[in-house]
Write a protein that holds these residues in place. Structure first.
Motif, PDB file in Angstrom:
ATOM      1  N   LYS A 190       3.198 -30.449  36.781  1.00  0.00           N
ATOM      2  CA  LYS A 190       5.184 -30.652  36.560  1.00  0.00           C
ATOM      3  C   LYS A 190       6.330 -29.512  36.911  1.00  0.00           C
ATOM      4  N   ARG A 191       5.286 -28.710  36.314  1.00  0.00           N
ATOM      5  CA  ARG A 191       6.116 -27.580  37.259  1.00  0.00           C
ATOM      6  C   ARG A 191       6.682 -27.695  38.692  1.00  0.00           C
ATOM      7  N   ARG A 192       5.298 -27.781  39.641  1.00  0.00           N
ATOM      8  CA  ARG A 192       6.621 -27.644  40.734  1.00  0.00           C
ATOM      9  C   ARG A 192       6.745 -29.068  41.007  1.00  0.00           C
ATOM     10  N   LEU A 193       6.622 -29.983  40.074  1.00  0.00           N
ATOM     11  CA  LEU A 193       8.176 -30.495  40.916  1.00  0.00           C
ATOM     12  C   LEU A 193       9.298 -30.457  39.981  1.00  0.00           C
ATOM     13  N   GLN A 194       9.823 -29.695  39.244  1.00  0.00           N
ATOM     14  CA  GLN A 194      10.278 -30.242  38.537  1.00  0.00           C
ATOM     15  C   GLN A 194      11.069 -28.066  39.415  1.00  0.00           C
TER      16      GLN A 194
ATOM     17  N   ALA B 181      10.645 -28.211  42.553  1.00  0.00           N
ATOM     18  CA  ALA B 181      11.667 -29.363  43.430  1.00  0.00           C
ATOM     19  C   ALA B 181      12.135 -29.328  43.561  1.00  0.00           C
ATOM     20  N   LYS B 182      12.417 -30.353  42.416  1.00  0.00           N
ATOM     21  CA  LYS B 182      13.792 -31.218  41.724  1.00  0.00           C
ATOM     22  C   LYS B 182      14.803 -30.400  41.787  1.00  0.00           C
ATOM     23  N   LYS B 183      14.468 -28.912  41.224  1.00  0.00           N
ATOM     24  CA  LYS B 183      16.105 -27.485  41.214  1.00  0.00           C
ATOM     25  C   LYS B 183      16.297 -27.607  42.629  1.00  0.00           C
TER      26      LYS B 183
ATOM     27  N   GLU C 181      15.795 -28.759  45.735  1.00  0.00           N
ATOM     28  CA  GLU C 181      16.915 -30.274  46.021  1.00  0.00           C
ATOM     29  C   GLU C 181      18.229 -30.405  45.804  1.00  0.00           C
ATOM     30  N   GLU C 182      18.292 -29.979  43.965  1.00  0.00           N
ATOM     31  CA  GLU C 182      19.911 -29.892  43.763  1.00  0.00           C
ATOM     32  C   GLU C 182      20.410 -29.100  44.389  1.00  0.00           C
ATOM     33  N   SER C 183      19.857 -27.850  43.944  1.00  0.00           N
ATOM     34  CA  SER C 183      20.835 -26.746  44.704  1.00  0.00           C
ATOM     35  C   SER C 183      20.933 -26.900  46.266  1.00  0.00           C
TER      36      SER C 183
ATOM     37  N   ASN D 141      21.467 -30.079  47.748  1.00  0.00           N
ATOM     38  CA  ASN D 141      22.900 -31.052  47.901  1.00  0.00           C
ATOM     39  C   ASN D 141      23.987 -30.748  47.549  1.00  0.00           C
TER      40      ASN D 141
END
Length: 138
Positions: free
Chosen positions: A22-26, A28-30, A32-34, A36
């Motif tokens: 979950k930490r790795r996914l979070q 990676a998501k952060k 990707e948002e940055s 974008n």
């Protein structure tokens, strides 16, 4: 040192692995948002610049422009078709006749004016003579 290694059960290992995933996914998501947001910010800026440049070109195209070219073959000035020539022929005026020096007995032409009296003068010597004459008169 008194540190004992915890004995981990199968269930505890699964939970730990799940939290790490979950930490790795979070993260990676952060990231990707940055990424974008940065792309969006940069593209908005460039779109705005392109828009203003287009508006400037549209405004500039509406006005008739005069083109001046200075090349080895010669100098040319071209006006848009249908535009009246804005330069009116001017009458050449003759320069004023040269003024002689205001100090009596001096044959030279005026180069300066006295700051106190306004008398035309040709040199520092004539300036000093003019001041002496003015003081003597007063």
């Amino acid at each position: 040192m008194g540190y004992k290694a915890k004995e981990l059960t199968e269930e505890m290992l699964v939970k730990r692995e799940e939290r790490a995933r979950k930490r790795r996914l979070q993260a990676a998501k952060k990231a990707e948002e940055s990424k974008n947001q940065t792309i969006e910010r940069l593209t908005k800026t460039s779109k705005a610049k392109v828009k203003t440049l287009r508006e400037r070109k549209a405004k500039a195209g509406a006005l008739p422009t005069v083109c001046y070219r200075n090349a080895a073959s010669g100098i040319t000035v071209s006006f848009p078709p249908g535009a009246a020539l804005p330069l009116l022929s001017s009458i050449v005026t003759a320069p004023p006749p040269p003024t002689p020096c205001g100090v009596s007995g001096c044959p030279n032409l005026k180069r300066y004016s006295c700051s106190r009296t306004g008398v035309p003068l040709c040199s520092l010597d004539c300036y000093k003579k003019n001041l002496l004459l003015q003081q003597a008169a007063a």
